[in-house]
Design a protein around this motif. Sequence first.
Motif, PDB file in Angstrom:
ATOM      1  N   ASP A  79     -22.623 -30.134 -41.440  1.00  0.00           N
ATOM      2  CA  ASP A  79     -21.335 -30.891 -42.126  1.00  0.00           C
ATOM      3  C   ASP A  79     -21.023 -31.899 -41.095  1.00  0.00           C
ATOM      4  O   ASP A  79     -20.202 -31.292 -40.039  1.00  0.00           O
ATOM      5  N   SER A  80     -20.984 -33.174 -41.157  1.00  0.00           N
ATOM      6  CA  SER A  80     -20.604 -34.128 -40.344  1.00  0.00           C
ATOM      7  C   SER A  80     -18.881 -34.401 -40.114  1.00  0.00           C
ATOM      8  O   SER A  80     -18.410 -34.923 -39.249  1.00  0.00           O
ATOM      9  N   SER A  81     -18.436 -33.646 -40.868  1.00  0.00           N
ATOM     10  CA  SER A  81     -16.943 -33.875 -41.066  1.00  0.00           C
ATOM     11  C   SER A  81     -16.332 -33.102 -39.674  1.00  0.00           C
ATOM     12  O   SER A  81     -14.991 -33.367 -39.422  1.00  0.00           O
ATOM     13  N   CYS A  82     -16.919 -32.432 -39.046  1.00  0.00           N
ATOM     14  CA  CYS A  82     -16.544 -31.652 -37.735  1.00  0.00           C
ATOM     15  C   CYS A  82     -16.553 -32.619 -36.442  1.00  0.00           C
ATOM     16  O   CYS A  82     -16.269 -32.448 -35.505  1.00  0.00           O
ATOM     17  N   ILE A  83     -17.211 -33.862 -36.841  1.00  0.00           N
ATOM     18  CA  ILE A  83     -17.596 -34.698 -35.483  1.00  0.00           C
ATOM     19  C   ILE A  83     -16.337 -35.130 -34.812  1.00  0.00           C
ATOM     20  O   ILE A  83     -16.216 -34.911 -33.710  1.00  0.00           O
ATOM     21  N   PRO A  84     -15.112 -35.568 -35.490  1.00  0.00           N
ATOM     22  CA  PRO A  84     -13.942 -35.954 -34.731  1.00  0.00           C
ATOM     23  C   PRO A  84     -13.536 -34.757 -33.791  1.00  0.00           C
ATOM     24  O   PRO A  84     -13.043 -35.125 -32.664  1.00  0.00           O
ATOM     25  N   ARG A  85     -13.434 -33.610 -34.451  1.00  0.00           N
ATOM     26  CA  ARG A  85     -12.921 -32.378 -33.635  1.00  0.00           C
ATOM     27  C   ARG A  85     -13.856 -32.016 -32.304  1.00  0.00           C
ATOM     28  O   ARG A  85     -13.622 -31.652 -31.288  1.00  0.00           O
ATOM     29  N   THR A 135     -27.548 -33.741 -33.443  1.00  0.00           N
ATOM     30  CA  THR A 135     -28.027 -33.174 -34.639  1.00  0.00           C
ATOM     31  C   THR A 135     -27.273 -33.802 -35.836  1.00  0.00           C
ATOM     32  O   THR A 135     -27.608 -33.950 -36.718  1.00  0.00           O
ATOM     33  N   LEU A 136     -26.011 -33.738 -35.629  1.00  0.00           N
ATOM     34  CA  LEU A 136     -24.969 -34.377 -36.815  1.00  0.00           C
ATOM     35  C   LEU A 136     -25.014 -36.006 -36.814  1.00  0.00           C
ATOM     36  O   LEU A 136     -24.518 -36.421 -37.752  1.00  0.00           O
ATOM     37  N   GLY A 137     -25.999 -36.582 -35.996  1.00  0.00           N
ATOM     38  CA  GLY A 137     -26.015 -38.148 -36.252  1.00  0.00           C
ATOM     39  C   GLY A 137     -24.668 -38.668 -35.771  1.00  0.00           C
ATOM     40  O   GLY A 137     -24.522 -39.827 -36.541  1.00  0.00           O
ATOM     41  N   ALA A 138     -24.054 -38.206 -34.612  1.00  0.00           N
ATOM     42  CA  ALA A 138     -22.889 -39.028 -34.484  1.00  0.00           C
ATOM     43  C   ALA A 138     -22.746 -40.237 -33.592  1.00  0.00           C
ATOM     44  O   ALA A 138     -22.854 -40.115 -32.397  1.00  0.00           O
ATOM     45  N   ILE A 139     -23.400 -41.425 -34.099  1.00  0.00           N
ATOM     46  CA  ILE A 139     -23.662 -42.455 -33.371  1.00  0.00           C
ATOM     47  C   ILE A 139     -22.388 -43.061 -32.759  1.00  0.00           C
ATOM     48  O   ILE A 139     -22.408 -43.846 -31.573  1.00  0.00           O
ATOM     49  N   ASP A 140     -21.315 -42.799 -33.318  1.00  0.00           N
ATOM     50  CA  ASP A 140     -20.243 -43.364 -32.725  1.00  0.00           C
ATOM     51  C   ASP A 140     -19.805 -42.769 -31.322  1.00  0.00           C
ATOM     52  O   ASP A 140     -18.990 -42.970 -30.657  1.00  0.00           O
ATOM     53  N   ALA A 141     -20.508 -41.584 -31.200  1.00  0.00           N
ATOM     54  CA  ALA A 141     -20.168 -40.777 -30.117  1.00  0.00           C
ATOM     55  C   ALA A 141     -21.077 -41.136 -28.770  1.00  0.00           C
ATOM     56  O   ALA A 141     -21.064 -40.533 -27.814  1.00  0.00           O
ATOM     57  N   ILE A 142     -21.967 -42.064 -28.905  1.00  0.00           N
ATOM     58  CA  ILE A 142     -22.806 -42.436 -27.853  1.00  0.00           C
ATOM     59  C   ILE A 142     -22.247 -42.602 -26.663  1.00  0.00           C
ATOM     60  O   ILE A 142     -22.511 -42.335 -25.659  1.00  0.00           O
ATOM     61  N   ALA A 143     -21.085 -43.487 -26.738  1.00  0.00           N
ATOM     62  CA  ALA A 143     -20.402 -43.907 -25.405  1.00  0.00           C
ATOM     63  C   ALA A 143     -19.848 -42.756 -24.784  1.00  0.00           C
ATOM     64  O   ALA A 143     -19.656 -42.773 -23.356  1.00  0.00           O
ATOM     65  N   ALA A 144     -19.181 -41.666 -25.406  1.00  0.00           N
ATOM     66  CA  ALA A 144     -18.775 -40.604 -24.828  1.00  0.00           C
ATOM     67  C   ALA A 144     -19.858 -39.422 -24.347  1.00  0.00           C
ATOM     68  O   ALA A 144     -19.583 -38.657 -23.331  1.00  0.00           O
ATOM     69  N   ILE A 145     -21.137 -39.575 -24.860  1.00  0.00           N
ATOM     70  CA  ILE A 145     -22.068 -38.781 -24.553  1.00  0.00           C
ATOM     71  C   ILE A 145     -22.701 -39.129 -23.199  1.00  0.00           C
ATOM     72  O   ILE A 145     -23.119 -38.536 -22.471  1.00  0.00           O
ATOM     73  N   GLU A 146     -23.068 -40.578 -23.218  1.00  0.00           N
ATOM     74  CA  GLU A 146     -23.826 -40.994 -22.048  1.00  0.00           C
ATOM     75  C   GLU A 146     -23.045 -40.608 -20.538  1.00  0.00           C
ATOM     76  O   GLU A 146     -24.095 -40.362 -19.885  1.00  0.00           O
ATOM     77  N   PRO A 147     -22.028 -40.647 -20.331  1.00  0.00           N
ATOM     78  CA  PRO A 147     -21.733 -39.944 -18.780  1.00  0.00           C
ATOM     79  C   PRO A 147     -22.339 -38.546 -18.505  1.00  0.00           C
ATOM     80  O   PRO A 147     -22.353 -38.156 -17.351  1.00  0.00           O
ATOM     81  N   PHE A 148     -22.559 -37.832 -19.530  1.00  0.00           N
ATOM     82  CA  PHE A 148     -23.101 -36.352 -19.382  1.00  0.00           C
ATOM     83  C   PHE A 148     -24.567 -36.432 -19.133  1.00  0.00           C
ATOM     84  O   PHE A 148     -24.994 -35.395 -18.375  1.00  0.00           O
ATOM     85  N   LEU A 149     -25.369 -37.596 -19.138  1.00  0.00           N
ATOM     86  CA  LEU A 149     -26.689 -37.652 -18.529  1.00  0.00           C
ATOM     87  C   LEU A 149     -26.696 -37.405 -16.914  1.00  0.00           C
ATOM     88  O   LEU A 149     -27.879 -37.287 -16.350  1.00  0.00           O
ATOM     89  N   ASP A 150     -25.568 -37.720 -16.400  1.00  0.00           N
ATOM     90  CA  ASP A 150     -25.289 -37.482 -14.875  1.00  0.00           C
ATOM     91  C   ASP A 150     -24.691 -36.307 -14.551  1.00  0.00           C
ATOM     92  O   ASP A 150     -24.133 -36.104 -13.453  1.00  0.00           O
ATOM     93  N   HIS A 151     -24.463 -35.406 -15.448  1.00  0.00           N
ATOM     94  CA  HIS A 151     -23.461 -34.181 -15.255  1.00  0.00           C
ATOM     95  C   HIS A 151     -24.132 -33.365 -14.270  1.00  0.00           C
ATOM     96  O   HIS A 151     -25.587 -33.452 -13.968  1.00  0.00           O
ATOM     97  N   PHE A 152     -23.339 -32.690 -13.427  1.00  0.00           N
ATOM     98  CA  PHE A 152     -23.901 -31.877 -12.180  1.00  0.00           C
ATOM     99  C   PHE A 152     -24.700 -30.655 -12.735  1.00  0.00           C
ATOM    100  O   PHE A 152     -25.359 -29.993 -11.928  1.00  0.00           O
TER     101      PHE A 152
END
Length: 276
Positions: free
Chosen positions: A113-119, A153-170
Motif C-alpha cells: 500500500d503506497s499510502s505509507c510512502i510519506p511516513r 518495492t512500493l515504487g516511490a519514484i519521488d524518493a530517489i533523491a533521498a535514497i541515492e546517498p545511501f549507496l555510499d552508506h558505511f
Amino acid sequence: MDNEANIRDDNQLTVEQAIANLQGEDLGLRVYAAWWLGRFRVDAPEAIDVLIAALEDEDDRTKAGGYPLRRNAARALGKLGEQRAVPSLVRALECSDFYVREAAAQSLEMLGDSSCIPRLLDLLNNQIPGTLPAPEPPQLAQPFDAILEALGTLGAIDAIAAIEPFLDHFVPRIQFAAARAMYQLTAQETEVANQYGDRLVQALANDDLQLRRAVLSDLGAIGYLPAADAIAETLAENSLKLISLKGLLEKQMLQTTPPDLSPGAIKVMQLMDALL
C-alpha cells in the motif's frame, strides 16, 4: 475461519486458543501467539483484530525498552495480507523500538500500500521524534535497509533523491538495499537500472558470507537476469541460490505468454536444475 484446515497442528494450539492467548495475561503466551498466527497465516478477522490491538501493547517491555509483542504482531500482519492493518502499521513506524519500526516497514512493503510512502520517507530522513537507535552496534538511527527496500518495492519514484546517498552508506547491506531500490525505481531506463543490478552482482564476490546471502536475496527480489550465472556460482548455500534464481524465473515468466518460455527463463531453469 477459512484456512483453519490448512494450519498445521503445533503442540495442539488451535486458532481459537492462539487468539485467546494473545488477549490473555501471560506475556510469554501472548508473544508466542502473535508469532504463531503469522507463521500459520491465520487471516481470520478475529486474528487480525487482536494483532492490530497488540501493536499498541504497553505490558510487554524489555529492560531496554523494547516491545517484543509489538514486533511479532507487526511481522505477523505483513504476512496476512489484510489492508486494514496499514494505518496501524504506519503508526508503528513512530514506535521508539527500532525493531518494531523495522518489522512495520517490512510488513508495509509486503502489503503493497503506497499510502505509507510519506511516513517511510520521514523515517528514512530520521525526522520522527522519539525513535531510539538500534541497541546493538553500529546502533543505526533507523532500520534503513528495511525502509529502502520498502520504498523500492512500493515504487516511490519521488524518493530517489533521498535514497541515492545511501549507496555510499558505511554499512554494506544498506548500500545493497539502496542499489536494490534504485534498480526498481529506475527500471524504465534500462541502462541506468542495470548499473545498480551490476553493482549487486559485483557484491556477490564479497568475502563476508552474510553479505553474499543478503545480495542473493536482493537480486532475487529484483529478478535481475544478467545475474543468473553469478548467482549460480556464488559461494553460498544452494538453497539460497535456488531462492534467488526463483526470483529471476518469476520475473521472466511475467514477460512470457504460457506455454512459451523466454530464452532467459530456460537458462534460469537449467541453472536451477544443476543446483538440485
